[in-house]
Design a protein around this motif. Sequence first.
Motif, PDB file in Angstrom:
ATOM      1  N   LEU A  87      36.484 -29.641 162.044  1.00 24.57           N
ATOM      2  CA  LEU A  87      37.882 -29.471 161.618  1.00 24.57           C
ATOM      3  C   LEU A  87      38.455 -30.789 161.095  1.00 24.57           C
ATOM      4  CD1 LEU A  87      39.046 -27.074 164.413  1.00 24.57           C
ATOM      5  CD2 LEU A  87      39.274 -26.613 161.996  1.00 24.57           C
ATOM      6  N   CYS A  88      37.987 -31.898 161.697  1.00 21.54           N
ATOM      7  CA  CYS A  88      38.443 -33.218 161.215  1.00 21.54           C
ATOM      8  C   CYS A  88      38.049 -33.424 159.758  1.00 21.54           C
ATOM      9  CB  CYS A  88      37.825 -34.332 162.056  1.00 21.54           C
ATOM     10  SG  CYS A  88      38.752 -34.669 163.537  1.00 21.54           S
ATOM     11  N   VAL A 123      27.648 -32.900 153.323  1.00 17.32           N
ATOM     12  CA  VAL A 123      27.071 -34.247 153.447  1.00 17.32           C
ATOM     13  C   VAL A 123      27.661 -34.959 154.656  1.00 17.32           C
ATOM     14  CG1 VAL A 123      26.963 -36.523 152.353  1.00 17.32           C
ATOM     15  CG2 VAL A 123      26.528 -34.480 150.998  1.00 17.32           C
ATOM     16  N   VAL A 124      28.992 -34.922 154.766  1.00 16.86           N
ATOM     17  CA  VAL A 124      29.650 -35.611 155.886  1.00 16.86           C
ATOM     18  C   VAL A 124      29.243 -34.971 157.215  1.00 16.86           C
ATOM     19  CG1 VAL A 124      31.882 -36.246 156.885  1.00 16.86           C
ATOM     20  CG2 VAL A 124      31.568 -36.319 154.439  1.00 16.86           C
ATOM     21  N   LEU A 125      29.068 -33.680 157.200  1.00  9.86           N
ATOM     22  CA  LEU A 125      28.649 -32.979 158.421  1.00  9.86           C
ATOM     23  C   LEU A 125      27.291 -33.504 158.891  1.00  9.86           C
ATOM     24  CD1 LEU A 125      28.886 -30.653 160.466  1.00  9.86           C
ATOM     25  CD2 LEU A 125      27.859 -29.165 158.760  1.00  9.86           C
ATOM     26  N   LEU A 147      30.107 -21.464 163.646  1.00  9.00           N
ATOM     27  CA  LEU A 147      30.114 -22.911 163.861  1.00  9.00           C
ATOM     28  C   LEU A 147      30.226 -23.665 162.538  1.00  9.00           C
ATOM     29  CD1 LEU A 147      29.967 -24.555 166.434  1.00  9.00           C
ATOM     30  CD2 LEU A 147      27.543 -24.889 166.039  1.00  9.00           C
ATOM     31  N   VAL A 148      29.492 -23.176 161.545  1.00  5.61           N
ATOM     32  CA  VAL A 148      29.512 -23.857 160.241  1.00  5.61           C
ATOM     33  C   VAL A 148      30.710 -23.381 159.407  1.00  5.61           C
ATOM     34  CG1 VAL A 148      28.220 -24.279 158.118  1.00  5.61           C
ATOM     35  CG2 VAL A 148      27.009 -24.105 160.289  1.00  5.61           C
ATOM     36  N   GLY A 149      30.901 -22.072 159.384  1.00  3.91           N
ATOM     37  CA  GLY A 149      31.939 -21.530 158.501  1.00  3.91           C
ATOM     38  C   GLY A 149      33.322 -21.447 159.126  1.00  3.91           C
ATOM     39  N   GLY A 150      33.387 -21.440 160.473  1.00  4.93           N
ATOM     40  CA  GLY A 150      34.671 -21.293 161.165  1.00  4.93           C
ATOM     41  C   GLY A 150      35.698 -22.329 160.748  1.00  4.93           C
ATOM     42  N   PRO A 151      35.319 -23.613 160.801  1.00  2.00           N
ATOM     43  CA  PRO A 151      36.299 -24.629 160.386  1.00  2.00           C
ATOM     44  C   PRO A 151      36.732 -24.461 158.935  1.00  2.00           C
ATOM     45  CG  PRO A 151      34.563 -25.632 161.656  1.00  2.00           C
ATOM     46  CD  PRO A 151      34.135 -24.227 161.407  1.00  2.00           C
ATOM     47  N   MET A 152      35.826 -23.969 158.082  1.00  2.00           N
ATOM     48  CA  MET A 152      36.227 -23.748 156.690  1.00  2.00           C
ATOM     49  C   MET A 152      37.183 -22.558 156.615  1.00  2.00           C
ATOM     50  SD  MET A 152      32.700 -24.448 154.694  1.00  2.00           S
ATOM     51  CE  MET A 152      33.290 -25.054 153.163  1.00  2.00           C
TER      52      MET A 152
END
Lengths: 249, 583
Positions: B475-476, B516-518, B384-389
């Motif tokens: 992802l955004c 931070v944005v997350l 969830l945290v690393g997937g988009p990265m």
Amino acid sequence: MIEVTGLTKRYGEFTAVRELSFTVQPGEVMGLVGPNGAGKTTTLRCATGIIPPTLGTIRIGGTDLREDPVGAKRRLAFMPDEPRLFDHLTVEQHLNFVARLHGVTDWRERATPILTDLEMADKRALLPGELSRGMKQKLVIACGLLHSPAVIFFDEPLTGLDPGGIRRMKETMRRLARDGAAIILSSHLLSLVEEVCTHVLILKAGEKVADGSITDIRTRFAVHPDASLEEVFFKATEDQPAPPPVLPP
Amino acid sequence: MTGALVYLYVTSVRNAVVQRLQRLRQPKYLAGAVVGAAYFYFIVFGRAFSRSGRAPGSAPLPEGGNLEALAWIEPFAAPALAVIILLGWLIGKSRAALQFSESEAAFLFPAPVSRRTLIHYKLLRNQLGILLTALLLTLLSRRGATGHPLQQAAGWWVFFSTLNLHFIGASFARQQLLELGLNPVRQRLLLGTALLLLTLATWWWLPVPPDTTNIVALLHFAREQVGQAPLSWLLLPFSLVTRPYFAPDTGAFLLALGPALLLLAGHYYWVIRADVAFEEAALEYAARRANMVAAARAGHWNPGRGAPTKPRSEPFRLGAHGWAPVAFLWKNLIALGPFFRLRTWLIACAAMFTLISWLGADRGRADYLMLIVIFSGMFSTALLVGGPMFMRREVQQTLTQLDITKAYPLAGWQIVLGQLLSPIVLLTFIEWFLLLCFILAVGAAKKKIAFLVLLGSGGMGGVALVVPPLVGLLLCLQYAGVLYFPAWAAATPPPGGGGGIELLGQRLIFMLGYLVVLVVALLPAGGAGALVFFIAHALIGKLTAFILTTLTVSAILGLELAACIGWLGGKLERFDLSTEMPR
């Protein structure tokens, strides 16, 4: 119809295109020529909505590109010099994808004559990796023509084509113009421009040097009535043609 | 001629350094360089030069702990090197492995330069990388090392230089065998057979280990055997290479350095005297490498692989009319291949259901169920945290395809959504699978069917709904990074040259901004969710409160996602590609 008024594009301090205005009517093929760095690519990118102009208005088939970019883009097709295709889509799937983007419901019926005309009817199931450079270029053209655009931009369309392909490409451009499309053709091949275009726009350092029918331009710049476009081009851009090569004795 | 090659080498290095320094005038590189330098100072150098051998602020290591560890590692260094070298012979390149760039091949191969000079040139070029690696590893391994830092750097240098020369020499030898008619398969078969016989002979010679069930006793036994004949003799050439690094003091180092340098000189002589036609293999390598670089710059996932030649199945039939972003999903799912289809997911779910049912049928297998619970929970959170990265490259392709996508007759938000759809769908289905594993395993472990059904329905209906908008939002953030900091989000280092600490710093800054944005994006949904849970829990009950909470969180995240896509779409429409691409 393409109407460009006061097009200016700046990159920071550098002005790539300055106060450029021109019109291409349906049925006309306008050759966009100029030395390297003249602003041809910038003009094409602005006119196709890929990059925003700094100033000026661009109307595609009467629709302002800034106010209604989607509406304007529905009327145009852009054929870049380098075919950029999706590795995993076959020829037919490319057409399917583009049909969905443009909402072309009868794309299968439209695709058949286009592919036949481009001699690609038997290549529907092939991937880009299996196509030659010329075939890839043809696929880009097929995708561009699928939605019957009223305005077409060609950027160096003959790159990578064999002599047969070159002949067919010229004929395709003439036919599209005959069918009422307004075409802009950007190329360094002055012989191609002379052969296919009805009009010429010569750019130099981002500014319009000449604009009009080939006959008008020739009359204005040529040293003699039978001067080639190459002679006219060098005269207009005030560049000396490259000296002939010196052969060893 | 050697002068020209030295000139090429020195000038290239100098220009690369100058170019790096010059681009520090741009704030984005300067900021990156400052952060990257700070990272190196506090994490790498701080650790290397602090007395405790730890980064500033971290707890000191126990006295002698590192030396003890080193003493444990040393006997195994030579066998490890032996394995590396033998593997190199077994599965290494079957042709001369001198690697030239396309421009080097174009200029140097037709030039009046002898092969020996070209080999010298390549060895010299390799030395820069070896020296930098030796320096970096010295800094990183300082905490556990003995002796002077220069001594360790020299130890690393001897190790890597010998290894480099050995692999080049080995590839030359294989090329020579090839020219003699011994093809690579036969070469490998012969070598493999010889190695097998040697291993069997050594195995036969060695005494039987006293206790094979105790891993510590087994390690002690292995350590003893490495120091005794016949293994000590077999491993002698390899231990000559590793000894300088492990030397405890300067005297021991100098004693170890002599034989190591002799061995290095022998390797050098072997390479330099080999008369092998390496040009053809080098040209092939240069062309392959140029393709890989071009593909990587174009943002392709696997630049090593060539263009596909077999069409892939369509995930679904794409109608000519309908929602345009679906066309992007269709296209990207085709590119992902036939494995990424709904049927695969359904089969995986069914298989997991069967496995968990079988495990749950016997109390003795409860530990395996707990393993599934732990791993699915861990993977789900990490994904969830690393997937988009991890999907960053997918999003970074936005830049490389922008001159195509911006010509489409689509609004900006449609293009953004289209490009985000496939990673959202992919991550969502993986998350759902992990969620299913977690719930099934918990239910089976607790032997509570009611619990399984309730948590299953609540979890799948509630938590599962949160996943797509949350993944989409994450992802955004990546997408926003690409549009707002395109130069920082570049998939590959700029053509100006290499990565460097400035790019490392840029990535660190970017990652911090991402976190931070997350947090900011999750605050409204988290706050509203907590409020709903508190009220609903007091009024209705835990399970309903849980479902209502997940629905609320999902709805708010969905709204945030829609707003983000709209905002990014607007930015995409205004995005001036020309400032980032050559005119």
